[in-house]
Scaffold this motif. Structure first.
Motif, PDB file in Angstrom:
ATOM      1  N   ASP A 223      -7.239  -0.389  -6.133  1.00 37.64           N
ATOM      2  CA  ASP A 223      -6.980  -1.815  -6.358  1.00 37.64           C
ATOM      3  C   ASP A 223      -5.953  -2.023  -7.465  1.00 37.64           C
ATOM      4  O   ASP A 223      -5.131  -2.943  -7.399  1.00 37.64           O
ATOM      5  CB  ASP A 223      -8.278  -2.535  -6.707  1.00 37.64           C
ATOM      6  CG  ASP A 223      -9.237  -2.591  -5.534  1.00 37.64           C
ATOM      7  OD1 ASP A 223      -8.785  -2.426  -4.378  1.00 37.64           O
ATOM      8  OD2 ASP A 223     -10.449  -2.767  -5.765  1.00 37.64           O
ATOM      9  N   LYS A 225      -3.515   0.133  -8.238  1.00 36.04           N
ATOM     10  CA  LYS A 225      -2.210   0.559  -7.740  1.00 36.04           C
ATOM     11  C   LYS A 225      -1.629  -0.436  -6.740  1.00 36.04           C
ATOM     12  O   LYS A 225      -0.413  -0.473  -6.533  1.00 36.04           O
ATOM     13  CB  LYS A 225      -2.326   1.938  -7.084  1.00 36.04           C
ATOM     14  CG  LYS A 225      -2.702   3.054  -8.034  1.00 36.04           C
ATOM     15  CD  LYS A 225      -1.685   3.205  -9.160  1.00 36.04           C
ATOM     16  CE  LYS A 225      -0.325   3.595  -8.669  1.00 36.04           C
ATOM     17  NZ  LYS A 225       0.638   3.783  -9.778  1.00 36.04           N
ATOM     18  N   LYS A 226      -2.475  -1.250  -6.119  1.00 32.99           N
ATOM     19  CA  LYS A 226      -1.966  -2.252  -5.186  1.00 32.99           C
ATOM     20  C   LYS A 226      -1.128  -3.315  -5.881  1.00 32.99           C
ATOM     21  O   LYS A 226      -0.401  -4.058  -5.214  1.00 32.99           O
ATOM     22  CB  LYS A 226      -3.126  -2.920  -4.446  1.00 32.99           C
ATOM     23  CG  LYS A 226      -3.740  -2.062  -3.349  1.00 32.99           C
ATOM     24  CD  LYS A 226      -4.856  -2.810  -2.641  1.00 32.99           C
ATOM     25  CE  LYS A 226      -5.466  -1.959  -1.538  1.00 32.99           C
ATOM     26  NZ  LYS A 226      -6.553  -2.675  -0.825  1.00 32.99           N
ATOM     27  N   GLN A 227      -1.226  -3.400  -7.194  1.00 36.40           N
ATOM     28  CA  GLN A 227      -0.374  -4.328  -7.923  1.00 36.40           C
ATOM     29  C   GLN A 227       1.080  -3.876  -7.943  1.00 36.40           C
ATOM     30  O   GLN A 227       1.974  -4.683  -8.214  1.00 36.40           O
ATOM     31  CB  GLN A 227      -0.885  -4.468  -9.369  1.00 36.40           C
ATOM     32  CG  GLN A 227      -2.349  -4.869  -9.477  1.00 36.40           C
ATOM     33  CD  GLN A 227      -2.646  -6.185  -8.805  1.00 36.40           C
ATOM     34  OE1 GLN A 227      -1.850  -7.121  -8.847  1.00 36.40           O
ATOM     35  NE2 GLN A 227      -3.815  -6.274  -8.169  1.00 36.40           N
ATOM     36  N   VAL A 231       3.627   0.202  -3.502  1.00 35.33           N
ATOM     37  CA  VAL A 231       2.364   0.587  -2.872  1.00 35.33           C
ATOM     38  C   VAL A 231       1.908  -0.496  -1.898  1.00 35.33           C
ATOM     39  O   VAL A 231       1.490  -0.207  -0.772  1.00 35.33           O
ATOM     40  CB  VAL A 231       1.291   0.849  -3.947  1.00 35.33           C
ATOM     41  CG1 VAL A 231      -0.049   1.174  -3.307  1.00 35.33           C
ATOM     42  CG2 VAL A 231       1.723   1.994  -4.856  1.00 35.33           C
ATOM     43  N   GLN A 232       1.988  -1.741  -2.330  1.00 29.95           N
ATOM     44  CA  GLN A 232       1.561  -2.839  -1.469  1.00 29.95           C
ATOM     45  C   GLN A 232       2.416  -2.921  -0.213  1.00 29.95           C
ATOM     46  O   GLN A 232       1.904  -3.164   0.893  1.00 29.95           O
ATOM     47  CB  GLN A 232       1.628  -4.153  -2.255  1.00 29.95           C
ATOM     48  CG  GLN A 232       1.181  -5.375  -1.470  1.00 29.95           C
ATOM     49  CD  GLN A 232      -0.277  -5.299  -1.053  1.00 29.95           C
ATOM     50  OE1 GLN A 232      -1.070  -4.660  -1.732  1.00 29.95           O
ATOM     51  NE2 GLN A 232      -0.617  -5.922   0.052  1.00 29.95           N
ATOM     52  N   LEU A 235       1.411   0.025   2.182  1.00 29.60           N
ATOM     53  CA  LEU A 235       0.116  -0.199   2.818  1.00 29.60           C
ATOM     54  C   LEU A 235       0.186  -1.324   3.843  1.00 29.60           C
ATOM     55  O   LEU A 235      -0.494  -1.273   4.873  1.00 29.60           O
ATOM     56  CB  LEU A 235      -0.939  -0.512   1.755  1.00 29.60           C
ATOM     57  CG  LEU A 235      -1.244   0.615   0.761  1.00 29.60           C
ATOM     58  CD1 LEU A 235      -2.279   0.165  -0.250  1.00 29.60           C
ATOM     59  CD2 LEU A 235      -1.698   1.872   1.477  1.00 29.60           C
ATOM     60  N   GLN A 236       1.006  -2.334   3.577  1.00 27.12           N
ATOM     61  CA  GLN A 236       1.147  -3.418   4.540  1.00 27.12           C
ATOM     62  C   GLN A 236       1.846  -2.951   5.802  1.00 27.12           C
ATOM     63  O   GLN A 236       1.489  -3.351   6.918  1.00 27.12           O
ATOM     64  CB  GLN A 236       1.937  -4.574   3.897  1.00 27.12           C
ATOM     65  CG  GLN A 236       2.068  -5.808   4.775  1.00 27.12           C
ATOM     66  CD  GLN A 236       0.729  -6.457   5.078  1.00 27.12           C
ATOM     67  OE1 GLN A 236      -0.209  -6.350   4.273  1.00 27.12           O
ATOM     68  NE2 GLN A 236       0.621  -7.120   6.218  1.00 27.12           N
ATOM     69  N   ASP A 248      -7.439  -1.189   6.842  1.00 22.25           N
ATOM     70  CA  ASP A 248      -6.693  -0.849   5.642  1.00 22.25           C
ATOM     71  C   ASP A 248      -7.056   0.555   5.183  1.00 22.25           C
ATOM     72  O   ASP A 248      -7.915   1.232   5.763  1.00 22.25           O
ATOM     73  CB  ASP A 248      -6.943  -1.870   4.538  1.00 22.25           C
ATOM     74  CG  ASP A 248      -8.423  -1.975   4.185  1.00 22.25           C
ATOM     75  OD1 ASP A 248      -9.229  -1.249   4.787  1.00 22.25           O
ATOM     76  OD2 ASP A 248      -8.765  -2.803   3.317  1.00 22.25           O
TER      77      ASP A 248
END
Length: 527
Positions: A223, A225-227, A231-232, A235-236, A248
């Motif tokens: 969570d 690292k999703k910032q 990375v975001q 993953l998207q 996900d």
């Protein structure tokens, strides 16, 4: 090279123009188009990760083709096709094969098996098919997520190891079970005896203790690292790709844990359709006992790890808040976000021996929990189940005179000795969570005491009884006693919550006016 590209493009452009003209003249015979060509800059699939072509001639050839599809260079006589307004349909996700065991048989084979045997084989087939799906997901997590993020330097190797753990080490474990089931499968597709296989294999699932114990820290790191925009974005892109099945990354990482809790259900289903005189009956009962013991051990280790994780996140403002019982706790009974009487959000932790109220804070991008007030030992804890409307929440002066609804789903916790610390009125979101908190608190209190006290005794202590006997036995003294000590001025709260508060205010105002008038008259007479 460039000189030879153009003659090759002209026939292609003319052919495309002719096709477009024919499609336009026959438009009424076709269904309306619902597909829109998306701009290349907005494509969000994994194809964007592919490096662009460096050959100049090929690139120009592709650009010319794109221009022809966009309608560039059309002759005036050729009608232009209007683009459709609707968005392109998303790529359908990849689906799993949901075939049943009975569907693999022909009509003649089905007649040779009884209904109970077919159900037994269906349950065994479901166990085998689940192992295949698990192996595919573990390999997919490594191939589609771990390796690309490492290769593209989206995350470091240490971070990926903390998030993914040793997923590769569990693949041979499940492949071994599949190999044994394949050996036990007869020519007709049935598995004769499965009990001995699972009895020997299930103890090896203890290897998941470390993985499950690390899940809380892995989820927190993921969570965080999703910032990172890189990375975001990655993953998207994976989420929108067909291979993800709209799942996900954490869904793939949590699949082993969810698979573990299914083993008892699968084995019980096989046993339910196994005849009592079958050789597998005793082995399956033994296998169920083994997997339940394995899961209990994994759950205990996971609970200890979760407890230690939150203990390490606690931040103390005063050394007097540090209770040695907190560091000795091995289990976290309950925790969640509540609100106190002033409306402040608190994250409350109920450990086996102490209740800790905290406020979530962030220190240097690190999430931690700042201890709020003094922790309450469970052996000194007093629980009060308050009825809806007994207390007003919010703590504002203006809200005390409003006709707003009083607080619901509230309870109070305090020390047996009021001098040791203040009490806390806590509000929960709904009745269900309130009952959960009360049950957990009562369970912890009864565990710490040799003999559990009745509810009436637990809600009152000798100290509070002595205080109450010194006061008038009236509703006023009862309300004063129910108010918290040292919280938002208890006397003011008592005045606002009293049904005759407006009368008191009017009388007090009248008294002040009369006093001022009397003083003024006295001063004039002296002069």
């Amino acid at each position: 090279m460039v000189a030879y590209d153009e003659p090759c493009v002209v026939p292609i452009k003319r052919t495309l123009q002719k096709i477009d003209y024919q499609n336009q003249t026959c438009k009424e015979l076709e269904e309306p188009c619902t597909k829109r060509v998306r701009p290349l800059g907005r494509v969000t699939s994994l194809a964007n990760l592919i490096s662009p072509v460096k050959n100049g001639a090929v690139r120009r050839f592709g650009q010319t083709l794109q221009a022809s599809f966009r309608g560039d260079g059309r002759s005036p006589g050729v009608p232009q096709q209007k683009p459709c307004s609707k968005a392109a349909a998303p790529t359908p996700p990849k689906r799993r094969n949901s075939m049943l065991w009975s569907e693999t048989l022909d009509v003649h084979q089905k007649g040779t098996f009884s209904t109970k045997e077919i159900k037994r084989q269906e349950a065994i087939f479901e166990l085998s098919r689940g192992e295949q799906d698990l192996i595919e997901d573990l390999k997919l997590a490594r191939k589609a997520y771990h390796d690309p993020m490492l290769k593209l330097s989206i995350m470091s190797e240490e971070e990926l190891t903390a998030i993914f753990g040793d997923l590769d080490a569990y693949i041979p474990l499940h492949e071994d079970l599949l190999a044994h089931l394949a050996k036990a499968t007869g020519p007709d597709g049935t598995v004769g005896q499965i009990g001995k296989i699972v009895v020997d294999w299930l103890p090896r699932l203890n290897a998941y203790r470390a993985y499950c114990s690390n899940q809380l820290a892995a989820k927190a790191l993921l969570d965080q690292k999703k910032q990172d925009p890189r990375v975001q974005d990655f993953l998207q892109r994976c989420l929108e790709s067909p291979f993800s099945r709209k799942l996900d990354l954490w869904s793939f990482l949590d699949i082993p844990r969810s698979r573990l809790v299914k083993y008892p259900l699968l084995l019980k289903e096989i046993l339910r359709h196994t005849p009592p005189d079958h050789p597998d009956t005793a082995s399956l009962e033994q296998a169920i006992s083994i997997i339940q013991a394995v899961l209990a051990d994994i759950n205990m280790k996971k609970g200890e790890s979760e407890c230690q994780y939150y203990i390490d996140k606690l931040e103390y403002l005063d050394d007097r808040q540090k209770d040695p019982r907190i560091e000795q706790c091995k289990s976290l009974l309950c925790h969640g976000e509540l609100r106190n009487k002033s409306g402040t959000k608190l994250h409350v932790f109920l450990f086996t021996e102490v209740l800790v109220l905290t406020r979530p804070v962030t220190r240097n991008d690190r999430h931690c929990f700042q201890v709020y007030r003094q922790p309450i030992p469970v052996q000194d804890l007093v629980l009060e189940d308050l009825q809806d409307g007994d207390v007003r929440m919010g703590g504002s002066f203006r809200g005390a005179f409003s006709n707003a609804d009083k607080a619901k789903n509230i309870f109070r916790v305090r020390f047996q000795d009021p001098s040791q610390g203040q009490s806390h009125t806590l509000q929960v979101n709904d009745v269900f969570h309130k009952q959960q908190w009360i049950n957990c608190l009562r369970t912890a209190m009864s565990t710490q005491k040799d003999s559990p006290l009745p509810e009436s005794e637990s809600l009152s202590t000798p100290a509070s009884t002595d205080i109450c006997t010194k006061r008038r036995s009236s509703s006023v003294s009862a309300i004063i006693h129910m108010e918290e000590t040292n919280e938002n001025c208890p006397r003011l709260n008592f005045l606002f919550n009293h049904p005759s508060c407006f009368l008191y205010i009017k009388l007090f105002t009248w008294y002040i006016m009369l006093r001022d008038k009397a003083l003024t008259t006295s001063n004039k007479s002296k002069q």
